[in-house]
Design an enzyme around this catalytic site. Sequence first.
Site, mmCIF file in Angstrom:
data_model
loop_
_atom_site.group_PDB
_atom_site.id
_atom_site.type_symbol
_atom_site.label_atom_id
_atom_site.label_comp_id
_atom_site.label_asym_id
_atom_site.label_seq_id
_atom_site.Cartn_x
_atom_site.Cartn_y
_atom_site.Cartn_z
ATOM 1 N N LYS A 93 -45.606 -7.712 -17.690
ATOM 2 C CA LYS A 93 -44.509 -8.064 -16.762
ATOM 3 C C LYS A 93 -43.044 -7.186 -16.997
ATOM 4 O O LYS A 93 -42.495 -7.169 -17.983
ATOM 5 C CB LYS A 93 -43.738 -9.719 -17.187
ATOM 6 C CG LYS A 93 -42.930 -10.061 -15.859
ATOM 7 C CD LYS A 93 -42.041 -11.029 -16.312
ATOM 8 C CE LYS A 93 -40.691 -10.639 -17.046
ATOM 9 N NZ LYS A 93 -40.107 -9.859 -16.154
ATOM 10 N N GLU B 189 -39.941 -6.438 -30.397
ATOM 11 C CA GLU B 189 -39.020 -5.351 -30.916
ATOM 12 C C GLU B 189 -37.761 -5.991 -30.055
ATOM 13 O O GLU B 189 -37.747 -6.003 -29.072
ATOM 14 C CB GLU B 189 -39.590 -4.211 -30.273
ATOM 15 C CG GLU B 189 -39.050 -2.931 -30.747
ATOM 16 C CD GLU B 189 -38.183 -2.267 -30.094
ATOM 17 O OE1 GLU B 189 -36.810 -2.647 -30.203
ATOM 18 O OE2 GLU B 189 -38.299 -1.617 -29.272
ATOM 19 N N CYS C 31 -31.880 -0.217 -28.090
ATOM 20 C CA CYS C 31 -31.773 -1.188 -29.048
ATOM 21 C C CYS C 31 -31.295 -0.395 -30.457
ATOM 22 O O CYS C 31 -30.887 -1.336 -31.349
ATOM 23 C CB CYS C 31 -33.133 -1.952 -29.212
ATOM 24 S SG CYS C 31 -34.395 -0.889 -29.065
ATOM 25 N N GLU D 4 -24.591 -7.132 -30.469
ATOM 26 C CA GLU D 4 -25.216 -5.993 -29.791
ATOM 27 C C GLU D 4 -24.340 -6.005 -28.318
ATOM 28 O O GLU D 4 -24.608 -6.545 -27.827
ATOM 29 C CB GLU D 4 -26.532 -6.102 -29.851
ATOM 30 C CG GLU D 4 -27.004 -5.000 -28.959
ATOM 31 C CD GLU D 4 -28.798 -5.219 -28.803
ATOM 32 O OE1 GLU D 4 -29.158 -6.258 -28.732
ATOM 33 O OE2 GLU D 4 -29.479 -4.090 -29.238
HETATM 34 P P1 ADP Z 1 -31.623 -7.917 -21.734
HETATM 35 O O1 ADP Z 1 -30.910 -9.068 -22.285
HETATM 36 O O2 ADP Z 1 -31.616 -6.772 -21.916
HETATM 37 O O3 ADP Z 1 -32.087 -7.857 -20.005
HETATM 38 P P2 ADP Z 1 -33.880 -9.683 -21.976
HETATM 39 O O4 ADP Z 1 -33.985 -9.853 -23.275
HETATM 40 O O5 ADP Z 1 -33.186 -10.628 -21.384
HETATM 41 O O6 ADP Z 1 -33.089 -8.228 -22.241
HETATM 42 O O7 ADP Z 1 -35.211 -9.160 -21.050
HETATM 43 C C1 ADP Z 1 -36.270 -8.380 -21.509
HETATM 44 C C2 ADP Z 1 -37.438 -8.842 -20.803
HETATM 45 O O8 ADP Z 1 -37.950 -10.445 -21.300
HETATM 46 C C3 ADP Z 1 -37.346 -8.904 -19.381
HETATM 47 O O9 ADP Z 1 -38.462 -8.530 -18.674
HETATM 48 C C4 ADP Z 1 -37.100 -10.372 -18.986
HETATM 49 O O10 ADP Z 1 -37.406 -10.659 -17.835
HETATM 50 C C5 ADP Z 1 -37.828 -10.997 -19.781
HETATM 51 N N1 ADP Z 1 -37.277 -12.448 -20.290
HETATM 52 C C6 ADP Z 1 -36.123 -12.596 -20.127
HETATM 53 N N2 ADP Z 1 -35.892 -14.186 -20.472
HETATM 54 C C7 ADP Z 1 -37.349 -14.477 -20.565
HETATM 55 C C8 ADP Z 1 -37.813 -15.540 -21.183
HETATM 56 N N3 ADP Z 1 -37.102 -16.944 -21.338
HETATM 57 N N4 ADP Z 1 -39.027 -15.612 -21.384
HETATM 58 C C9 ADP Z 1 -39.981 -14.535 -21.377
HETATM 59 N N5 ADP Z 1 -39.282 -13.526 -20.841
HETATM 60 C C10 ADP Z 1 -38.137 -13.339 -20.615
#
Ligand code: ADP
Length: 501
Positions: free
Chosen positions: A199, A274, A308, A405
């Site tokens: 995804k 990560e 990161c 961060e």
């Molecule tokens: P950022 O805050 O840098 O956008 P995220 O950690 O929110 O990073 O997002 C990284 C990835 O995790 C993206 O592919 C996002 O769609 C996915 N993501 C965000 N929220 C969830 C969740 N609750 N469960 C699974 N995947 C998630």
Amino acid sequence: MGVAARKLELVEPVARFASKPIHMLIGGKWVPSLSGMTFPTYDPSTEEIITQVAEGVKEDIDEAVKAARKAFEDGPWPRMTPSERGRLIWKLADMIEDHLEEFAELETLDNGKPITISRAADVPLAVDLFRYMAGWATKIEGNTIPISVPYAPNTRYLAYTIREPVGVVGQIIPWNFSLLMAAWKLGPALASGCTVVLKPAEQTPLTSLRLGELIMEAGFPEGVVNIVPGYGETAGAALAAHPDVDKVAFTGSTEVGRLILQAAGGNLKKVSLELGGKSPNIIFADADLEVAIPGAANAIFFNHGQCCCAGSRLYVDHRVFDKVVTGVAEHAQRIRLGPGMDPATQMGPLVSREQLHRVCGYLRSGLEEGARAVAGGRRHGDTGYFVEPTVLVDTRPGMKVEEEEIFGPVVSAIPYRNVEEVASAANNTVYGLAAGIWTRDVTTAHRLASRIRAGTVWVNCYNIFDAAMPFGGYKQSGWGREMGHDAIEMYTEKKAVCLPM
Ligand code: ADP
């Protein structure tokens, strides 16, 4: 600095790919989402919609997991020899390389990063990663173990181990290096013989989906790689919680990492994470400042601070503090902001409106709490998600800008008086992803490297990555290591086999 209005022409395949609604890859077929829903992906330098992408939710994830399971159990994939798997991965690397310009433009368009960086870093590193992992396919070995079995003194046994693929893997990746993160995740999973549901981040789905086209063209059996674009809270959450997924691999924020972990608890799937960082970058008075100053600027400003491992806490010996801060600030002020597609651009926009607000929120909070911006400090322009490269001084422990961060081009420069003080300040964080040390004294470098609780320590350099070098976090920066042979271990189970001789 200046945001140029001009935008370059896209190469033809990019224009074609980006001009049509884009489907998801499930079981070797490109299909719309079951609901028919789509979501827009934006050009962060103009805020315009590039195209609509199929929006996967739980039902689509279910289909993708079914396809991955079928490919893992019954398809040609499990019967392929390691050599055949390796050759396919190598072929994919060659194909990405043949489409370097196309991938670079797609990445820049979707993410905003300078085209020069996509060409020189993102795409070649993805190619190299796949080649490195192609080599591993034929080298995943177990060992033979001399066992004694005290309760069976008259029998000798042969015991050996084999490494087997962990199974169906869910992979959730972020937007900061979209293609490269797909490579970090897919490379070791495919070399190990797993099947995958990937995804991509909702902000940057394009390069992963184009990669999916090449994966099918290369000849990977259907269902081995499935790609479901969609939002984190829906598609991502469904993948992390899915009872028929054997492992979930995630790169993103520590906050979401915690959610992944909870979601994975249902079937106790394996988890690798990560996550975030607030990495200390430490300059000693004896460092070669000609190298350390641009090095410190690169540590935070590379990829607009959207790394990161960004060196976001810059600790400088008080004797050279003013000189270093002036140097880094001058460097920041010289950085040319503009649309990523302009080859003269050195820093593009942040990836999204959300990130713009988040980073500007941190800037406001820091300035309100008494920090001073010696460079930058604000949004740049009023179209596109540009933020000025910023150097803050007069921050204090406890301030959000020094502890959290930011994931943007913002560094806190902090003076220190001695090694003890800086070693404890460097470790005074919940994170432990990376650190930098700049000194001419090898003893200082080794001693401090061993004291810092972080997965990577760069000495007299920063942001050096290689497919063969493991990367990952201590503490709340994650579980497991990407790249290197450690990555293979994350995608394999070890089986012990024992028989009397
Ligand atoms: P950022 O805050 O840098 O956008 P995220 O950690 O929110 O990073 O997002 C990284 C990835 O995790 C993206 O592919 C996002 O769609 C996915 N993501 C965000 N929220 C969830 C969740 N609750 N469960 C699974 N995947 C998630």
